[in-house]
Design an enzyme around this catalytic site. Structure first.
Site, PDB file in Angstrom:
ATOM      1  N   CYS A 112       0.811  -1.228   0.000  1.00  8.94           N
ATOM      2  CA  CYS A 112       0.000   0.000   0.000  1.00  8.94           C
ATOM      3  C   CYS A 112       0.844   1.276   0.000  1.00  8.94           C
ATOM      4  O   CYS A 112       0.306   2.365  -0.185  1.00  8.94           O
ATOM      5  CB  CYS A 112      -0.955   0.016   1.179  1.00  8.94           C
ATOM      6  SG  CYS A 112      -2.049  -1.398   1.184  1.00  8.94           S
ATOM      7  N   HIS A 248      -3.167   7.358   2.442  1.00 13.58           N
ATOM      8  CA  HIS A 248      -3.565   6.022   1.982  1.00 13.58           C
ATOM      9  C   HIS A 248      -5.013   5.770   2.411  1.00 13.58           C
ATOM     10  O   HIS A 248      -5.394   6.021   3.556  1.00 13.58           O
ATOM     11  CB  HIS A 248      -2.630   4.971   2.596  1.00 13.58           C
ATOM     12  CG  HIS A 248      -3.043   3.572   2.303  1.00 13.58           C
ATOM     13  ND1 HIS A 248      -3.447   3.167   1.043  1.00 13.58           N
ATOM     14  CD2 HIS A 248      -3.135   2.469   3.089  1.00 13.58           C
ATOM     15  CE1 HIS A 248      -3.763   1.891   1.079  1.00 13.58           C
ATOM     16  NE2 HIS A 248      -3.588   1.444   2.312  1.00 13.58           N
ATOM     17  N   ASN A 278      -9.987  -0.340   0.346  1.00  9.27           N
ATOM     18  CA  ASN A 278      -8.534  -0.211   0.256  1.00  9.27           C
ATOM     19  C   ASN A 278      -8.057  -0.846  -1.051  1.00  9.27           C
ATOM     20  O   ASN A 278      -8.124  -2.061  -1.213  1.00  9.27           O
ATOM     21  CB  ASN A 278      -7.922  -0.911   1.474  1.00  9.27           C
ATOM     22  CG  ASN A 278      -6.410  -0.803   1.525  1.00  9.27           C
ATOM     23  OD1 ASN A 278      -5.773  -0.385   0.551  1.00  9.27           O
ATOM     24  ND2 ASN A 278      -5.834  -1.187   2.642  1.00  9.27           N
TER      25      ASN A 278
HETATM   26  N1  ACO Z   1     -17.727  -7.818  10.766  1.00  4.35           N
HETATM   27  C1  ACO Z   1     -18.116  -7.936  12.053  1.00  4.35           C
HETATM   28  N2  ACO Z   1     -17.249  -8.117  13.052  1.00  4.35           N
HETATM   29  C2  ACO Z   1     -15.940  -8.160  12.741  1.00  4.35           C
HETATM   30  C3  ACO Z   1     -15.477  -8.058  11.422  1.00  4.35           C
HETATM   31  C4  ACO Z   1     -16.441  -7.876  10.418  1.00  4.35           C
HETATM   32  N3  ACO Z   1     -16.101  -7.748   9.113  1.00  4.35           N
HETATM   33  N4  ACO Z   1     -14.123  -8.130  11.421  1.00  4.35           N
HETATM   34  C5  ACO Z   1     -13.752  -8.275  12.697  1.00  4.35           C
HETATM   35  N5  ACO Z   1     -14.845  -8.318  13.504  1.00  4.35           N
HETATM   36  C6  ACO Z   1     -14.903  -8.461  14.939  1.00  4.35           C
HETATM   37  C7  ACO Z   1     -13.669  -9.108  15.497  1.00  4.35           C
HETATM   38  O1  ACO Z   1     -13.757 -10.516  15.386  1.00  4.35           O
HETATM   39  C8  ACO Z   1     -13.723  -8.646  16.949  1.00  4.35           C
HETATM   40  O2  ACO Z   1     -14.632  -9.455  17.636  1.00  4.35           O
HETATM   41  P1  ACO Z   1     -14.312  -9.928  19.149  1.00  4.35           P
HETATM   42  O3  ACO Z   1     -14.186  -8.654  19.938  1.00  4.35           O
HETATM   43  O4  ACO Z   1     -15.517 -10.740  19.469  1.00  4.35           O
HETATM   44  O5  ACO Z   1     -13.026 -10.692  19.043  1.00  4.35           O
HETATM   45  C9  ACO Z   1     -14.334  -7.242  16.843  1.00  4.35           C
HETATM   46  O6  ACO Z   1     -14.940  -7.183  15.540  1.00  4.35           O
HETATM   47  C10 ACO Z   1     -13.342  -6.110  16.993  1.00  4.35           C
HETATM   48  O7  ACO Z   1     -12.190  -6.380  16.249  1.00  4.35           O
HETATM   49  P2  ACO Z   1     -10.986  -5.352  16.198  1.00  4.35           P
HETATM   50  O8  ACO Z   1      -9.950  -5.939  15.307  1.00  4.35           O
HETATM   51  O9  ACO Z   1     -10.572  -4.953  17.565  1.00  4.35           O
HETATM   52  O10 ACO Z   1     -11.697  -4.102  15.521  1.00  4.35           O
HETATM   53  P3  ACO Z   1     -11.076  -2.725  15.095  1.00  4.35           P
HETATM   54  O11 ACO Z   1     -11.844  -1.636  15.700  1.00  4.35           O
HETATM   55  O12 ACO Z   1      -9.579  -2.721  15.248  1.00  4.35           O
HETATM   56  O13 ACO Z   1     -11.393  -2.702  13.547  1.00  4.35           O
HETATM   57  C11 ACO Z   1     -10.254  -3.083  11.462  1.00  4.35           C
HETATM   58  C12 ACO Z   1     -10.894  -3.725  12.711  1.00  4.35           C
HETATM   59  C13 ACO Z   1     -11.324  -2.389  10.680  1.00  4.35           C
HETATM   60  C14 ACO Z   1      -9.642  -4.207  10.626  1.00  4.35           C
HETATM   61  C15 ACO Z   1      -9.178  -2.075  11.893  1.00  4.35           C
HETATM   62  O14 ACO Z   1      -8.334  -2.645  12.840  1.00  4.35           O
HETATM   63  C16 ACO Z   1      -8.342  -1.595  10.739  1.00  4.35           C
HETATM   64  O15 ACO Z   1      -8.811  -0.905   9.863  1.00  4.35           O
HETATM   65  N6  ACO Z   1      -7.045  -1.917  10.754  1.00  4.35           N
HETATM   66  C17 ACO Z   1      -6.128  -1.488   9.717  1.00  4.35           C
HETATM   67  C18 ACO Z   1      -6.314  -2.359   8.553  1.00  4.35           C
HETATM   68  C19 ACO Z   1      -5.612  -1.834   7.361  1.00  4.35           C
HETATM   69  O16 ACO Z   1      -5.674  -0.669   7.078  1.00  4.35           O
HETATM   70  N7  ACO Z   1      -4.967  -2.718   6.638  1.00  4.35           N
HETATM   71  C20 ACO Z   1      -4.339  -2.388   5.439  1.00  4.35           C
HETATM   72  C21 ACO Z   1      -3.084  -1.618   5.626  1.00  4.35           C
HETATM   73  S1  ACO Z   1      -2.376  -1.275   4.153  1.00  4.35           S
HETATM   74  C22 ACO Z   1      -1.812  -2.662   3.330  1.00  4.35           C
HETATM   75  O17 ACO Z   1      -0.634  -2.798   3.168  1.00  4.35           O
HETATM   76  C23 ACO Z   1      -2.736  -3.700   2.796  1.00  4.35           C
END
Ligand code: ACO
Length: 321
Positions: A112, A248, A278
């Site tokens: 990314c 990004h 993304n």
């Molecule tokens: N739908 C419903 N629930 C979900 C989903 C979903 N799609 N995905 C995860 N959950 C649940 C998890 O299982 C967890 O449940 P639990 O508490 O019972 O274990 C709960 O939601 C919370 O999970 P978290 O990971 O703590 O949620 P967070 O607020 O961190 O959001 C997210 C998750 C959206 C993935 C966030 O962490 C994020 O955006 N991270 C960065 C990701 C990113 O940008 N990646 C790409 C970077 S660039 C590259 O190189 C590709």
């Protein structure tokens, strides 16, 4: 000599997958996806539609906007993690489709942050006089490395391409670029199989993105905030002198957290992730093109671009438009 953007273009595949369609595929909800990420829909490439097709479409739009003949282009760089083929590079495929022969063309891979890496390289070619009219593209079919049964990742990504034509110019252009990497964090965001260690997973078409989302989130906010401050310091500028930030496009919460840390007002943040998720290396040039075409960017504006991706890799580009 500066590297000045003289034309931009972007392309999104026609098939739209909204959050409700994902509700029928995995245990998720439109509400969860919107509140945690800001994403409403993503575009997915059709069967038989490849990264080079998306790249070519975005490139043609950028070349049209620049008003140049494709044969004036003397360097082509494509940032992608999802090339059509192991080789030849996607850049050479696009070069051939555009009817250009002989100029250097190559891919770079920094996930990314790929477009920041590409701009950093292109700027060095232009400043040294090695290139004058460069086509730089970020293009991805990230949907092909997504496990569509994994709710942790499948709701986040989409396909797309963005392109820029960059010309040597004596007045406006890239003021600075800074790129970084730290390979210690491989397992927080990766596709654990590849060509060399492929084996059964690769053969079975299971080369999928794995991610520890909340750790990536923290890292992305810290790295992109720090690198923005580094860019400003390097140019002896204050944050008030920045007209636009194009971060990004991974998650609106990440973007707003960066804006808050930097003290940038939300209306200076260019946000398009809601419409396409993304798109990895395509995300910054896609968002940039949207803001060019809707008239937000004016000549002379100071614009900060930022990327963050697997590796980890991260980078920034500060430019005068
Ligand atoms: N739908 C419903 N629930 C979900 C989903 C979903 N799609 N995905 C995860 N959950 C649940 C998890 O299982 C967890 O449940 P639990 O508490 O019972 O274990 C709960 O939601 C919370 O999970 P978290 O990971 O703590 O949620 P967070 O607020 O961190 O959001 C997210 C998750 C959206 C993935 C966030 O962490 C994020 O955006 N991270 C960065 C990701 C990113 O940008 N990646 C790409 C970077 S660039 C590259 O190189 C590709």
């Amino acid at each position: 000599m500066y590297s000045r953007i003289i034309g931009t273009g972007s392309y999104l595949p026609s098939r739209i997958v909204d959050n409700h369609e994902l509700e029928r595929m995995v245990d998720t909800s439109d509400e969860w996806i919107r509140t945690r990420t800001g994403i409403v829909q993503r575009h997915i490439a059709a069967e038989g539609e490849f990264t080079s097709d998306l790249a070519e479409a975005a490139a043609r739009r950028a070349i049209d906007a620049a008003g140049i003949d494709p044969n004036e282009i003397d360097l082509i760089v494509v940032a992608t993690t999802t090339p059509d083929l192991v080789f030849p590079s996607t850049a050479t495929l696009v070069q051939h489709r555009l009817g250009i022969r002989g100029c250097p063309a190559f891919d770079i891979q920094a996930v990314c942050a790929g477009f920041m890496y590409a701009l950093d390289i292109v700027d060095k070619y232009i400043r040294t006089g090695a290139a004058h009219n460069v086509l730089v593209i970020g293009a991805e079919t990230f949907s092909r490395i997504i496990d569509w049964t994994d709710r942790n990742t499948c709701v986040l990504f989409g396909d797309g391409a963005g392109a820029m034509v960059i010309r040597a110019d004596e007045e406006h252009g890239i003021l600075s670029s800074h790129i970084h990497a730290d390979g210690a964090y491989k397992e927080l965001l990766w596709v654990p199989v590849g060509v060399s260690n492929g084996g059964a997973e690769l053969e079975a078409g299971r080369a999928f993105t794995r991610m520890k989302g909340n750790e990536v989130f923290r890292w992305a906010v810290n790295a992109m905030s720090d690198i923005a401050l580094d860019a400003l310091k390097h140019n002896n500028m204050s944050v008030d002198e920045v007209d636009w930030v194009v971060p990004h496009q991974a998650n609106v919460r990440i973007i707003h957290a960066i804006g808050k840390r930097l003290g940038v007002s939300p209306d200076k943040l260019v946000i398009t992730v809601c419409d396409h998720g993304n798109t990895s290396a395509a995300s910054v040039p896609l968002a940039f093109d949207v803001a060019v075409r809707d008239g937000r960017f004016k000549p002379g504006d100071v614009i900060l671009l930022e990327g963050f991706g697997g590796g980890f890799t991260w980078g920034s580009v500060l430019l005068r438009y």
